[in-house]
Design a protein around this motif. Structure first.
Motif, PDB file in Angstrom:
ATOM      1  N   ARG A 128      -6.570  -5.476   2.415  1.00  0.00           N
ATOM      2  CA  ARG A 128      -7.523  -5.156   1.463  1.00  0.00           C
ATOM      3  C   ARG A 128      -8.718  -4.698   2.176  1.00  0.00           C
ATOM      4  O   ARG A 128      -9.627  -4.220   1.644  1.00  0.00           O
ATOM      5  CB  ARG A 128      -7.931  -6.149   0.249  1.00  0.00           C
ATOM      6  N   SER A 142      -1.708  -4.063  -5.369  1.00  0.00           N
ATOM      7  CA  SER A 142      -1.748  -4.331  -6.994  1.00  0.00           C
ATOM      8  C   SER A 142      -0.570  -5.087  -7.445  1.00  0.00           C
ATOM      9  O   SER A 142       0.652  -4.769  -7.009  1.00  0.00           O
ATOM     10  CB  SER A 142      -1.536  -2.768  -7.685  1.00  0.00           C
ATOM     11  N   ASP A 143      -0.918  -6.058  -7.959  1.00  0.00           N
ATOM     12  CA  ASP A 143       0.142  -6.874  -8.530  1.00  0.00           C
ATOM     13  C   ASP A 143       1.212  -7.479  -7.501  1.00  0.00           C
ATOM     14  O   ASP A 143       2.570  -7.771  -7.826  1.00  0.00           O
ATOM     15  CB  ASP A 143       1.038  -6.266  -9.773  1.00  0.00           C
ATOM     16  N   PRO A 195       1.575   6.389 -10.284  1.00  0.00           N
ATOM     17  CA  PRO A 195       0.520   5.261 -10.999  1.00  0.00           C
ATOM     18  C   PRO A 195      -0.353   5.502 -12.148  1.00  0.00           C
ATOM     19  O   PRO A 195      -0.427   6.711 -12.413  1.00  0.00           O
ATOM     20  CB  PRO A 195      -0.553   5.128  -9.624  1.00  0.00           C
ATOM     21  N   GLN A 237      -5.058   2.757 -11.327  1.00  0.00           N
ATOM     22  CA  GLN A 237      -4.476   2.511 -10.219  1.00  0.00           C
ATOM     23  C   GLN A 237      -4.719   3.786  -9.137  1.00  0.00           C
ATOM     24  O   GLN A 237      -5.351   3.532  -8.221  1.00  0.00           O
ATOM     25  CB  GLN A 237      -3.113   2.543 -10.073  1.00  0.00           C
ATOM     26  N   LEU A 254      -8.405   3.720  -7.666  1.00  0.00           N
ATOM     27  CA  LEU A 254      -8.610   2.555  -6.761  1.00  0.00           C
ATOM     28  C   LEU A 254      -8.434   3.165  -5.370  1.00  0.00           C
ATOM     29  O   LEU A 254      -9.010   2.886  -4.268  1.00  0.00           O
ATOM     30  CB  LEU A 254      -7.609   1.642  -6.935  1.00  0.00           C
ATOM     31  N   ARG A 298       5.660   2.819  -3.910  1.00  0.00           N
ATOM     32  CA  ARG A 298       5.409   1.209  -3.958  1.00  0.00           C
ATOM     33  C   ARG A 298       6.303   0.478  -3.186  1.00  0.00           C
ATOM     34  O   ARG A 298       7.594   0.709  -3.111  1.00  0.00           O
ATOM     35  CB  ARG A 298       5.527   0.844  -5.775  1.00  0.00           C
TER      36      ARG A 298
END
Length: 145
Positions: A16, A41-42, A96, A100, A103, A122
């Motif tokens: 991140r 994400s998740d 997405p 998303q 982001l 992903r």
């Protein structure tokens, strides 16, 4: 630190901290590295890359490795550590949701002189590797060139 479960929280936190990394896989039996923008994400890694090269299609359904580091962002004379993380797992083309996409921020205007066209992947990390290099405050990192 291989893991068959959720990626190590520390590795995800490191990821991140930087916006870009490198995607590695093969296309037509040849290895390639491609720059990609990432978001976490998740518990998965979402990547945005230029679709004009076809790399996203080569990755779809394949096991890929994505890595990022802070090698250009820190200097050891400030007492910061250098780190790198790698995630290996299956990749899938995705679309997405607007939240998303937001982001990722603004996309580049061009890729190799062509208008940038976004493609998204992903990566579901199955194996995670994390490395750090620590320096004492008295050490300086200098470019030898």
């Amino acid at each position: 630190m291989p893991s068959d479960e959720t990626p190590a929280p520390q590795a995800m936190e490191l990821l991140r901290r930087v916006p870009y990394g490198r995607l590695a896989t093969s296309m037509r039996a040849l290895p390639f590295l491609a720059v990609a923008r990432h978001v976490v994400s998740d518990g998965r890694i979402l990547l945005r890359m230029h679709s004009g090269f076809g790399y996203h299609e080569a990755c779809d359904g394949s096991v890929v490795t994505y890595g990022a580091d802070n090698y250009n962002a820190v200097s050891a004379d400030e007492g910061d550590s250098l780190w790198s993380v790698q995630f290996t797992g299956p990749a899938e083309i995705v679309h997405p949701c607007p939240e998303q996409e937001e982001l990722f921020g603004a996309a580049p205007a061009r890729a190799n002189g062509e208008p940038f066209a976004s493609a998204y992947l992903r990566v579901d990390p199955h194996f995670v590797t994390e490395h750090t290099l620590g320096f004492d405050a008295s050490q300086l990192v200098r470019h030898a060139g």
